[in-house]
Design an enzyme around this catalytic site. Structure first.
Site, mmCIF file in Angstrom:
data_model
loop_
_atom_site.group_PDB
_atom_site.id
_atom_site.type_symbol
_atom_site.label_atom_id
_atom_site.label_comp_id
_atom_site.label_asym_id
_atom_site.label_seq_id
_atom_site.Cartn_x
_atom_site.Cartn_y
_atom_site.Cartn_z
ATOM 1 C CG ASN A 1 7.448 11.365 -28.524
ATOM 2 O OD1 ASN A 1 8.163 10.754 -27.756
ATOM 3 N ND2 ASN A 1 7.264 12.645 -28.469
ATOM 4 C CG ASP A 2 3.121 8.737 -30.250
ATOM 5 O OD1 ASP A 2 3.607 8.529 -29.127
ATOM 6 O OD2 ASP A 2 2.330 9.656 -30.502
#
Lengths: 505, 103
Positions: A431-432
């Site tokens: 995700n990040d």
């Protein structure tokens, strides 16, 4: 003679720790380095058991049955736990073992304190008087230095223990992030109380030794001091819990590394206490190396240590709010069969493995997909973010476990140069580390963190289990871009289906 | 001031060791690739298990009738061994995977 051999054992221990740590920092020698350090540790431990003599009384150690049964029990549990643990659960395990070391250091302080308290905080020292046969016994107060070490070992050890246990629980998913308003102030108050109480107690102990005439008064004094000592212990444990509680997500490895160096310092306190050079060198070595490692990890995420400790972006109070409310538009889904077609007819595919892959233990399936595509003439590589997985370097370990060729793993800088010429990027539960907000949105909590520029590729396929935001608790614009398609499902299941589909093409 | 100077000269050997070890520690892992951060952390974790030596000394010095010290010391030995043995075995397992690069 025996004593010099023990000194030699300790010397060997200290040197092997340095050599071992040095070898551990290079992939080619790392495994041997670990064995070297382990061998040195064994020499130091066996030497202590058989050759140690008390400075004052010259007595050898006793209670051998207790010592050996402790070693055997600890050894068996330790080996089994270490052998059984899944590669993906490694961070928990490291944290758990670290906590054990911290607890060990704290226990030593507790026992030594009890020992001194039972003697009314007096030290009896045997003085050898020249050629005379008799020894003179001299009573002295416990030295301030000894008391400081006992308190330091107690405080650092128990903070490290409690903190590591919370970290372990968090990584396990058993403990949730928890923060309340003003927690940092509460933490600081606790810390100041711990330090103040310790200074007061040390002063009090020094004073009580002087007033030795009145026996009942002294006994009362000692009882009172002992209670406060356990108060310091309790506060240190509470501090350890509060210290780690609000820290979440991607910052956990940094905290584990920091606690690791704490335990090192706690071990060094034991070295001061027994004037034992191998404990001192081993402890300080790990303390220093651990602190540097902590800073290196912070750098990899472009955050300062202070920021990690007080900025707690996993808490969700400040992070999630702003991003989630923004209207993100719609995202596009893609089916397994479409993905299979796109990937098979691509020239170059880049796989971005993340936490999702680690959790699903999909590394083997991932390798299988890679081989299958290679067989069809597709160029497959992996782009590894420094903090991919659950700890820095964790992803490399996982992929190595699945036999992925080392040359296929690209580090972030290399990968970023290649995305522009890549046809398909397959993001597996990351995700990040692929969030463009880190580059563009100054308000984002991850702003400034170096990320993988996957949006440069022609197609981006993101595998996630749902649209829920990742570790940092923030939305990812990438998922809503026109180039991006979402492929929902558990990483392992999706990869297996994908493999079956490609085989059928 | 005098007390500080006295403390310095009384403990100079230890102070030298501490300072040197801090530099050695920093120097030794100075340029480690991020690939190795996890195993290195785990290896360092095993090394601070050297605290077990303190636990053994405490245990070995405890009087046979001091059950409080015996039990706590026993616990310390068990926990310390867990730290050492578990730490080294886990690190070895991780590093084992780096080794095999067939083909």
């Amino acid at each position: 003679m025996e004593f010099s051999i023990l000194t030699l054992c300790y010397l060997i221990g200290s040197v092997t720790f340095i050599i071992g740590l040095k070898m551990l920092s290079n992939p080619a020698t790392a495994r041997r380095g670990n064995l070297v350090a382990a061998a040195g540790m064994t020499v130091a431990i066996i030497g202590t058991i058989f050759l140690y003599r008390d400075d004052e009384s010259g007595e050898k150690l006793h209670n051998y049955i207790w010592i050996f049964s402790g070693l055997v029990i600890g050894g068996i549990i330790g080996t089994l736990a270490a052998k059984k643990v899944k590669m993906t659960a490694m961070p928990e395990m490291v944290s758990l073992f670290n906590g054990m070391g911290g607890a060990c250091a704290a226990l030593i302080s507790i026992i030594e304190f009890g020992h001194y308290a039972a003697n009314g905080f007096k030290n009896t020292i045997h003085l050898e008087l020249g050629e005379q046969t008799d020894d003179a016994i001299l009573s002295l107060g416990v030295q301030t230095g000894v008391l400081i070490t006992i308190f330091a070992g107690l405080i650092i050890g128990s903070v490290s223990f409690a903190g590591s246990m919370i970290a372990w629980g968090k990584l396990n998913g058993k403990v949730k992030d928890f923060a309340f308003k003003g927690q940092h102030i509460v933490n600081q108050v606790i810390l100041v109380t711990i330090l103040g109480l310790s200074v007061f107690l040390i002063y009090k102990i020094r004073a009580s030794v002087g007033a030795m005439d009145d026996a009942p008064q002294v006994a009362l004094n000692i009882a009172y001091i002992s209670w406060l000592f356990y108060g310091v212990l309790a506060l240190s444990l509470i501090y350890g819990v509060f210290f780690v509680m609000p820290i979440g997500g991607a910052d956990m490895p940094v905290v584990i590394s920091l606690l690791n160096s704490f335990t090192g310092v706690a071990a060094a306190c034991g070295g001061f206490l027994y004037d034992n050079k191998v404990m001192l060198t081993g402890g300080i070595l790990v303390g220093a190396a651990g602190t540097l490692l902590t800073i290196l990890m912070c750098k990899a995420m472009n955050r300062s240590l202070l920021n990690v400790l007080i900025g707690s972006f996993g808490g969700g109070n400040n992070g999630g709010g702003g991003g989630a409310k923004k209207d993100q538009g719609a995202y596009k889904e893609i089916s397994i069969s479409d993905t299979a077609v796109i990937m098979t007819y691509a020239h170059k595919v880049m796989i971005v493995p993340g936490y999702g892959l680690a959790v699903a233990q999909a590394q083997h399936a991932c390798h299988e997909l890679e081989k299958l595509l290679e067989g069809k003439g597709v160029d497959v590589k992996y782009a590894i973010h420094p903090v991919a997985g659950r700890m820095p370097g964790h992803m490399n370990v996982l992929l190595a476990e699945a036999d992925v060729n080392y040359d296929k793993l690209l580090e972030m800088e290399q990968a970023n140069e290649e995305f522009a010429t890549t046809d398909v990027v397959l993001v597996l539960g990351a995700n990040d580390v692929v969030n463009p907000a880190a580059k563009t949105d100054t308000a984002s909590p991850i702003y400034g963190m170096p990320i993988l520029d996957v949006e440069l590729a022609k197609n981006v396929i993101v595998n996630k289990r749902s649209m829920k935001p990742g570790y940092a608790g923030i939305e990812n614009d990438l998922f809503f871009q026109p180039k991006t398609s979402m492929l929902f499902g558990d990483a392992k299941k999706v990869l297996q289906d994908l493999i079956a589909e490609i085989k059928n093409l | 001031m005098e007390a500080v100077l006295k403390w310095l000269s009384d403990n100079q050997q230890i102070i030298y060791i501490v300072i040197l070890m801090i530099f050695v520690g920093i120097e030794v892992i100075g340029r480690v690739p991020s690939v190795l951060h996890t195993p290195l952390m785990s290896g360092a974790n095993a090394i601070h298990g050297v605290v077990i030596i303190g636990a053994i000394i405490v245990m070995g010095k405890a009087e046979g009738d001091n059950y409080m010290a015996l039990i706590l010391g026993f616990l310390a030995v068990v926990l310390g061994t867990l730290n050492v043995v578990g730490g080294f075995v886990v690190t070895d397992r991780m590093l084992e995977m780096f080794k095999s690069k067939k083909k």
